[in-house]
Enzyme design. Structure first.
Site, PDB file in Angstrom:
ATOM      1  N   ASN A  55       0.856  -1.189   0.000  1.00 48.48           N
ATOM      2  CA  ASN A  55       0.000   0.000   0.000  1.00 48.48           C
ATOM      3  C   ASN A  55       0.890   1.237   0.000  1.00 48.48           C
ATOM      4  O   ASN A  55       1.522   1.546   1.007  1.00 48.48           O
ATOM      5  CB  ASN A  55      -0.904  -0.024   1.239  1.00 48.48           C
ATOM      6  CG  ASN A  55      -1.742   1.234   1.365  1.00 48.48           C
ATOM      7  OD1 ASN A  55      -1.907   1.990   0.405  1.00 48.48           O
ATOM      8  ND2 ASN A  55      -2.286   1.464   2.552  1.00 48.48           N
TER       9      ASN A  55
ATOM     10  N   GLY B 186       3.247   2.268  10.748  1.00 46.39           N
ATOM     11  CA  GLY B 186       4.161   3.382  10.543  1.00 46.39           C
ATOM     12  C   GLY B 186       4.946   3.789  11.766  1.00 46.39           C
ATOM     13  O   GLY B 186       5.640   4.806  11.754  1.00 46.39           O
TER      14      GLY B 186
ATOM     15  N   GLU C 250      -4.441  -5.122  10.935  1.00 47.12           N
ATOM     16  CA  GLU C 250      -3.463  -4.051  11.125  1.00 47.12           C
ATOM     17  C   GLU C 250      -3.658  -3.425  12.501  1.00 47.12           C
ATOM     18  O   GLU C 250      -4.550  -2.591  12.680  1.00 47.12           O
ATOM     19  CB  GLU C 250      -3.631  -2.974  10.062  1.00 47.12           C
ATOM     20  CG  GLU C 250      -3.356  -3.422   8.643  1.00 47.12           C
ATOM     21  CD  GLU C 250      -3.304  -2.223   7.703  1.00 47.12           C
ATOM     22  OE1 GLU C 250      -2.283  -2.045   7.040  1.00 47.12           O
ATOM     23  OE2 GLU C 250      -4.278  -1.458   7.661  1.00 47.12           O
TER      24      GLU C 250
ATOM     25  N   GLY D  24       3.293  -1.292   4.151  1.00 43.92           N
ATOM     26  CA  GLY D  24       3.231   0.141   3.912  1.00 43.92           C
ATOM     27  C   GLY D  24       4.537   0.664   3.348  1.00 43.92           C
ATOM     28  O   GLY D  24       4.878   0.435   2.187  1.00 43.92           O
ATOM     29  N   GLY D  25       5.306   1.362   4.180  1.00 52.60           N
ATOM     30  CA  GLY D  25       6.520   2.032   3.723  1.00 52.60           C
ATOM     31  C   GLY D  25       7.513   1.140   3.011  1.00 52.60           C
ATOM     32  O   GLY D  25       8.188   1.569   2.065  1.00 52.60           O
TER      33      GLY D  25
ATOM     34  N   HIS E   1      -9.148   0.818   5.711  1.00 49.56           N
ATOM     35  CA  HIS E   1      -7.829   1.036   6.305  1.00 49.56           C
ATOM     36  C   HIS E   1      -7.967   1.975   7.498  1.00 49.56           C
ATOM     37  O   HIS E   1      -8.794   2.889   7.500  1.00 49.56           O
ATOM     38  CB  HIS E   1      -6.869   1.622   5.272  1.00 49.56           C
ATOM     39  CG  HIS E   1      -5.444   1.613   5.716  1.00 49.56           C
ATOM     40  ND1 HIS E   1      -4.924   2.572   6.564  1.00 49.56           N
ATOM     41  CD2 HIS E   1      -4.417   0.759   5.451  1.00 49.56           C
ATOM     42  CE1 HIS E   1      -3.648   2.308   6.787  1.00 49.56           C
ATOM     43  NE2 HIS E   1      -3.320   1.216   6.130  1.00 49.56           N
TER      44      HIS E   1
END
Length: 256
Positions: free
Chosen positions: A12, A175, A169, A235-236, A99
């Site tokens: 994502n 993050g 999640e 994510g990242g 999300h």
């Protein structure tokens, strides 16, 4: 991992990426190939502005492209929104709904997530339905209660293993670099599996349950080897091809 369930490694990109980032998708498309691609699915969800071009880059690759959200309506006066039909029209295959950043930043509740999931199904997209507890809920010992409610209220009755993926999640891990213990992940995923089987029967036993929350190359193999963890929502670490492919290739040993 769950026996007989094909894992999915999904990225994502969130609000990151311009045309200059397409070289990363191209590198991912070239890296997702060979024997592993026959055993493990790979997906990238870039910003909507890159959807169409990204799918074109993956014409000759098993790498799939999806969207990060969709509107619950097919069309109409909804300025700035993207419908599930529009995602499908760009040759997207999946869409993330619910999300935690949508739930928090835009006040999206379970009923809306359910409507978006139904919209995704109506456009023949696979809905990746996100669930997870906040730090406050975790400290209060309410993790399983939150997961039970979100699964019950966010999933429509027509959800199947073919059209729906669950992504757990923990909001406090997204993050932040923080990761739940393996036992915490195992407990949450086992609980969700029981809930899915209780509601959907054998179909619930086949639904993929991804883990998301500070997944990176250094912890991917350990997390994805946990029982009932059928892949990852990244994510990242999905912004760079090297990192995404390193996580994807963690399955080389796990599925050997």
């Amino acid at each position: 991992m769950t026996p007989d369930i094909r894992p999915l490694v999904a990225g994502n990109w969130k609000m990151n990426g311009t045309r200059a980032s397409l070289d990363q998708i191209k590198a991912m498309a070239e890296g997702v190939k060979g024997d592993l691609s026959a055993r493990v699915d790979a997906l990238i969800c870039p910003p909507a502005t890159l959807l169409y071009v990204a799918t074109a880059l993956c014409d000759d690759s098993p790498l799939m492209i999806g969207a990060q959200d969709c509107h619950q309506k097919q069309s109409g006066a909804h300025t700035g929104e993207v419908s599930a039909e529009m995602v499908a029209d760009c040759f997207g295959t999946h869409v993330i709904v619910g999300h935690s950043e949508r739930r928090t930043d835009h006040g999206e509740g379970d009923a809306l997530v359910r409507a978006k999931t139904e919209a995704a199904h109506g456009a023949d997209l696979v809905a990746i339905v996100c669930v997870g507890e906040t730090e406050e809920e975790r400290k209060a010992g309410r993790t399983l209660d939150i997961l039970k409610r979100q699964l019950s209220e966010s999933l429509p009755d027509q959800a199947t293993a073919e059209n729906t993926v669950i992504a757990y999640e923990p909001v406090w891990a997204i993050g932040t670099g923080l990761t739940p213990t393996v036992s915490d992940v195992e407990e949450a995923h086992a609980f969700m599996r029981r809930e899915l089987v209780s509601r959907f029967g054998a179909e619930g036993g086949k639904m993929r349950i991804l883990y998301g929350g500070s997944v990176k190359p250094s912890n991917a193999k350990e997390l994805m080897g946990v029982a009932n963890v059928d892949g990852a929502l990244i994510g990242g670490a999905s912004l760079k091809a090297d990192d995404f492919l390193a996580i994807y290739r963690a399955y080389e040993e796990l599925t050997a």
